[in-house]
Design a protein around this motif. Structure first.
Motif, short mmCIF file in Angstrom:
data_model
loop_
_atom_site.label_atom_id
_atom_site.label_comp_id
_atom_site.label_asym_id
_atom_site.label_seq_id
_atom_site.Cartn_x
_atom_site.Cartn_y
_atom_site.Cartn_z
N ALA A 97 0.81 -1.21 0.00
CA ALA A 97 0.00 0.00 0.00
C ALA A 97 0.85 1.27 0.00
O ALA A 97 0.36 2.34 -0.34
CB ALA A 97 -0.91 0.00 1.23
N GLU A 98 2.10 1.13 0.34
CA GLU A 98 2.93 2.33 0.46
C GLU A 98 3.19 2.97 -0.90
O GLU A 98 3.46 2.29 -1.88
CB GLU A 98 4.28 1.95 1.09
CG GLU A 98 4.38 2.30 2.56
CD GLU A 98 5.73 1.85 3.10
OE1 GLU A 98 6.60 2.71 3.26
OE2 GLU A 98 5.89 0.63 3.33
N GLU A 99 3.10 4.30 -0.93
CA GLU A 99 3.37 5.03 -2.17
C GLU A 99 4.89 5.14 -2.35
O GLU A 99 5.58 5.70 -1.50
CB GLU A 99 2.76 6.44 -2.03
CG GLU A 99 2.88 7.33 -3.23
CD GLU A 99 1.97 6.89 -4.38
OE1 GLU A 99 2.30 7.22 -5.52
OE2 GLU A 99 0.96 6.19 -4.13
N PRO A 100 5.47 4.56 -3.44
CA PRO A 100 6.92 4.63 -3.53
C PRO A 100 7.40 6.04 -3.87
O PRO A 100 6.79 6.74 -4.68
CB PRO A 100 7.24 3.66 -4.69
CG PRO A 100 5.99 3.53 -5.45
CD PRO A 100 4.84 3.87 -4.56
N HIS A 101 8.47 6.43 -3.25
CA HIS A 101 9.08 7.72 -3.58
C HIS A 101 10.42 7.40 -4.22
O HIS A 101 11.36 6.95 -3.57
CB HIS A 101 9.26 8.55 -2.30
CG HIS A 101 10.01 9.82 -2.56
ND1 HIS A 101 9.44 10.89 -3.22
CD2 HIS A 101 11.28 10.18 -2.27
CE1 HIS A 101 10.34 11.85 -3.33
NE2 HIS A 101 11.47 11.45 -2.75
N ILE A 102 10.48 7.57 -5.53
CA ILE A 102 11.68 7.11 -6.23
C ILE A 102 12.65 8.26 -6.49
O ILE A 102 12.31 9.23 -7.16
CB ILE A 102 11.32 6.45 -7.57
CG1 ILE A 102 10.43 5.24 -7.30
CG2 ILE A 102 12.56 6.03 -8.35
CD1 ILE A 102 9.94 4.53 -8.53
N ALA A 103 13.83 8.15 -5.95
CA ALA A 103 14.89 9.13 -6.26
C ALA A 103 16.16 8.35 -6.54
O ALA A 103 16.63 7.59 -5.69
CB ALA A 103 15.08 10.07 -5.08
N LEU A 104 16.69 8.50 -7.73
CA LEU A 104 17.87 7.72 -8.11
C LEU A 104 19.16 8.44 -7.70
O LEU A 104 19.26 9.65 -7.83
CB LEU A 104 17.91 7.52 -9.62
CG LEU A 104 16.82 6.63 -10.23
CD1 LEU A 104 17.00 6.56 -11.74
CD2 LEU A 104 16.86 5.23 -9.64
#
Ligand code: ADP
Length: 338
Positions: free
Chosen positions: A295-302
């Motif tokens: 359910a967690e909203e992914p926060h994508i930072a490369l």
């Protein structure tokens, strides 16, 4: 640079323009139409979409291509008599160095009808009929001139070695080669603006009948150190975003060092290395994503790619054609035409 998605889409789309019967052509038949359909679907490329500037380095090869093909198409009035253009060009050198790109750039810049085929795939698909396909191909090319035909893996028609492929394959190659020689003689006798750009990684396997018709021979060599540096910069460009306030987030990539570490690598090897390095930060994100609850909203930072990421990719990649460099140079001294 080249928009891969656009290129594929365009190449997949069939252009019916090629299927119209050619004016006055008496041999038009079902078989002819079938072959024209194959050419239109698999060989004709309506928008190769490569600019000279997309090709890094290779200044000499670009200059010769312009002189030999581009200017004769643009200014045919200047290329008559003794200056009548070469109709057959051989691009030779290690695989992955930009031969296909050069042919596509000519087609894009001159807006020629562009046919892109690999000799070995024609023979393996069409076997004994490959020569008919070649005949129709040249007919179409002449009708829709100015045209460029890019014929890759030319040496596959030449190998006389053993009978590993079985009788049919050998017969198919032989027939296609004979037809090709006939068609090239035909081209040389006319003013039609049809150019055959043939490519080979193994020019020493080509026989003299073929070489005689490919009078202009151009070495497309491995990239220089300067070109390799430009390639790394192209694939892994400095990363300046609105949030980075003018700072290069990839400042830690030492392009010079990478260029120095990749002697003997082709343009295509360097692309692979850069791609592999660019995967490193993505792999790290995957690990985090796998651990997230659904359910967690992914926060994508490369993370930015680092020199070390690239070095490690280099350590896992072997340059594909380093050992042959001397052989190309030797062949060049003997056979180069400029
Ligand atoms: P080949 O010499 O085998 O025909 P290609 O022209 O198909 O090689 O090059 C394969 C890929 O390698 C290209 O699509 C491009 O990504 C890269 N590449 C090779 N040489 C160059 C170059 N000189 N400039 C830019 N990209 C290159």
């Amino acid at each position: 640079m080249i928009n891969e998605a656009t290129r594929l889409n365009v190449e997949e789309g069939q252009d019916d323009r090629l299927l119209k019967p050619l004016g006055g052509y008496l041999g038009y038949s079902n078989e002819w139409r079938e072959l024209a359909q194959v050419i239109s679907r698999d060989i004709f490329s309506s928008d190769p979409n490569v600019r000279w500037d997309d090709i890094i380095g290779l200044d000499n090869a670009k200059r010769i291509m312009k002189e030999a093909v581009v200017y004769p198409i643009k200014y045919p009035q200047l290329f008559t008599g003794i200056l009548s253009p070469w109709k057959g060009l051989l691009l030779y050198g290690p695989p992955g160095t930009g031969k296909t790109l050069l042919a596509k750039a000519v087609a894009t810049e001159c807006n020629t009808t562009f046919f892109n085929i690999s000799a070995s795939s024609i023979v393996s698909k069409w076997r004994g009929d490959s020569e008919k396909l070649v005949r129709v191909l040249f007919e179409l090319a002449r009708f829709h001139a100015p045209s460029t035909i890019f014929l890759d893996e030319l040496e596959s028609l030449m190998s006389q070695r053993g009978s590993s492929g079985g009788g049919t394959e050998h017969e198919g190659s032989r027939r296609m080669k004979t037809e090709l020689l006939v068609q090239m003689d035909g081209l040389a006798k006319t003013d039609d603006l049809v150019f055959l750009l043939a490519a080979s990684n193994l020019p020493w396997e080509l026989d003299h009948a073929m070489l005689r018709r490919l009078e202009k021979r151009i070495l497309v060599d491995l990239p220089t150190e300067e070109a390799r540096e430009a390639m790394f910069k192209h694939h892994l460009p400095p990363l300046i975003t609105p949030e980075s306030h003018g700072l290069d987030l990839r400042a830690e990539i030492d392009y010079k060092l990478l260029a120095g570490a990749t002697q003997g690598y082709s343009g295509s090897d360097i692309r692979l290395v850069a791609k592999e390095a660019a995967m490193t930060p993505v792999r790290k994100v995957f690990q985090v994503l796998e651990q997230l609850a659904e359910a967690e909203e992914p926060h994508i930072a490369l993370d930015p790619v680092t020199t070390q990421d690239v070095q490690s990719a280099i350590a896992h990649t072997k340059p594909s054609a380093r050992l042959l460099t001397e052989k190309y140079k030797k062949w060049q001294q003997e056979y180069e035409s400029v």
